[in-house]
Write a protein that holds these residues in place. Structure first.
Motif, short mmCIF file in Angstrom:
data_model
loop_
_atom_site.label_atom_id
_atom_site.label_comp_id
_atom_site.label_asym_id
_atom_site.label_seq_id
_atom_site.Cartn_x
_atom_site.Cartn_y
_atom_site.Cartn_z
N GLU A 14 0.90 -1.24 -0.19
CA GLU A 14 0.10 -0.02 0.02
C GLU A 14 0.92 1.27 0.05
OE1 GLU A 14 -2.52 -0.51 3.34
OE2 GLU A 14 -3.72 -2.10 2.46
N GLY A 15 1.90 1.33 0.89
CA GLY A 15 2.73 2.52 0.67
C GLY A 15 3.72 2.79 -0.23
N LEU A 16 4.18 1.58 -1.08
CA LEU A 16 4.83 1.86 -2.06
C LEU A 16 3.98 2.44 -3.46
CD1 LEU A 16 7.40 -0.93 -2.14
CD2 LEU A 16 7.82 1.37 -1.50
N LEU A 17 2.63 1.61 -3.50
CA LEU A 17 1.64 2.19 -4.39
C LEU A 17 1.25 3.69 -4.18
CD1 LEU A 17 -0.79 -0.97 -4.89
CD2 LEU A 17 0.83 0.00 -6.40
N THR A 18 1.18 4.01 -2.93
CA THR A 18 0.79 5.51 -2.68
C THR A 18 1.94 6.44 -3.20
OG1 THR A 18 -0.57 4.81 -0.64
CG2 THR A 18 0.12 7.20 -0.94
N VAL A 19 3.21 6.10 -2.98
CA VAL A 19 4.34 6.83 -3.05
C VAL A 19 4.35 6.84 -4.73
CG1 VAL A 19 6.86 7.05 -3.29
CG2 VAL A 19 5.62 6.89 -1.06
N ALA A 20 4.05 5.75 -5.27
CA ALA A 20 4.18 5.61 -6.89
C ALA A 20 3.22 6.55 -7.73
CB ALA A 20 4.22 4.33 -7.28
N VAL A 44 3.82 9.84 -10.00
CA VAL A 44 3.29 9.53 -11.60
C VAL A 44 2.44 10.87 -11.47
CG1 VAL A 44 1.76 8.61 -12.87
CG2 VAL A 44 3.62 7.16 -11.92
N ALA A 45 1.51 11.09 -10.47
CA ALA A 45 0.63 12.17 -10.47
C ALA A 45 1.48 13.55 -10.73
CB ALA A 45 -0.15 12.51 -9.42
N ALA A 46 2.55 13.77 -9.73
CA ALA A 46 3.23 14.91 -9.77
C ALA A 46 3.91 15.09 -11.31
CB ALA A 46 4.26 14.82 -8.78
N ASP A 83 2.41 17.97 -13.08
CA ASP A 83 3.11 18.99 -13.01
C ASP A 83 2.69 20.12 -11.93
OD1 ASP A 83 5.85 20.01 -13.15
OD2 ASP A 83 5.28 21.23 -14.62
N ALA A 84 1.74 19.48 -11.05
CA ALA A 84 0.99 20.32 -10.15
C ALA A 84 1.71 20.47 -8.94
CB ALA A 84 -0.45 19.92 -9.60
N VAL A 85 2.78 19.68 -8.44
CA VAL A 85 3.69 19.83 -7.44
C VAL A 85 5.13 19.77 -7.92
CG1 VAL A 85 4.49 18.70 -5.34
CG2 VAL A 85 1.88 18.87 -5.81
N ASP A 86 5.85 20.52 -7.59
CA ASP A 86 7.36 20.25 -7.77
C ASP A 86 7.96 19.33 -6.87
OD1 ASP A 86 9.83 20.68 -8.99
OD2 ASP A 86 10.39 22.58 -7.74
N TRP A 128 13.80 14.96 -5.26
CA TRP A 128 14.20 13.63 -4.82
C TRP A 128 13.81 13.46 -3.24
CZ3 TRP A 128 17.97 13.17 -1.03
CH2 TRP A 128 18.68 14.18 -1.01
N TRP A 129 14.16 14.61 -2.48
CA TRP A 129 14.16 14.53 -1.08
C TRP A 129 12.64 14.31 -0.45
CZ3 TRP A 129 11.39 18.23 1.72
CH2 TRP A 129 11.14 19.41 0.95
N MET A 130 11.77 14.88 -1.34
CA MET A 130 10.50 14.53 -0.89
C MET A 130 10.19 13.07 -1.04
SD MET A 130 8.38 17.68 -2.75
CE MET A 130 8.56 19.52 -2.00
N VAL A 131 10.41 12.45 -2.05
CA VAL A 131 10.26 10.94 -2.49
C VAL A 131 11.01 10.28 -1.36
CG1 VAL A 131 10.63 9.07 -3.93
CG2 VAL A 131 9.82 11.27 -4.87
#
Length: 162
Positions: A28-34, A38-40, A44-47, A50-53
């Motif tokens: 669930e966590g990895l799918l949420t991050v993925a 992908v949405a970002a 391009d709504a959120v910049d 790498w540190w956010m990921v």
């Protein structure tokens, strides 16, 4: 006169439930991050840097490491001649007692991940507005026997009432 306090139910779920919950939380966590990554990238709504990921992945790792262990320590259940008793939660604890006379259905469920570990869940539906009681992470054979036992006990109580 002192009233007795509500004690913890006696039975624990299977120790393998911790691994099942860890794998479920990881997926669930990895799918949420993925999905967020992908949405970002697509909108391009959120910049997203790498540190956010990295922070999101650290949060997932902490959730996978801590929550299943904590949940295992808390989740308990017990069946008596007169009631089903559960204790759940990992942050807030909830203890619920369902009298046999209030049981409407008893369900047995094996999710795909639970099946990998030989585990299952038993859900006891009652007339309560609080919803069903669920005992997740039982050994498959124990869950099947529990369903049979609860069904017979609930039927016997219903038969005594008529």
């Amino acid at each position: 006169m002192d009233r007795p306090s509500l004690r913890e139910p006696r039975e624990r779920v299977s120790p393998r439930a911790r691994l099942m919950w860890q794998l479920s939380n990881l997926v669930e966590g990895l799918l949420t991050v993925a999905v967020l990554a992908v949405a970002a990238a697509v909108w391009d709504a959120v910049d997203l840097t790498w540190w956010m990921v990295a922070i999101a992945l650290l949060a997932v790792a902490a959730y996978v490491a801590v929550v299943p262990q904590w949940r295992y320590l808390v989740h308990r259940w017990e069946v008596t001649e007169t009631a089903v008793y559960t204790q759940t939660g990992w942050w807030a604890r909830e203890r619920r007692i369902a009298p046999m006379s209030r049981i409407q259905t008893v369900d047995y469920v094996e999710s795909p991940i639970a099946r990998l570990f030989g585990l299952a869940s038993v859900t006891v539906t009652t007339a309560s507005a609080a919803g069903a009681l669920q005992i997740a992470g039982l050994e498959r054979d124990r869950a099947q026997a529990l369903v049979d036992d609860l069904t017979l006990k609930a039927d016997a109580v219903e038969g005594d009432a008529t």
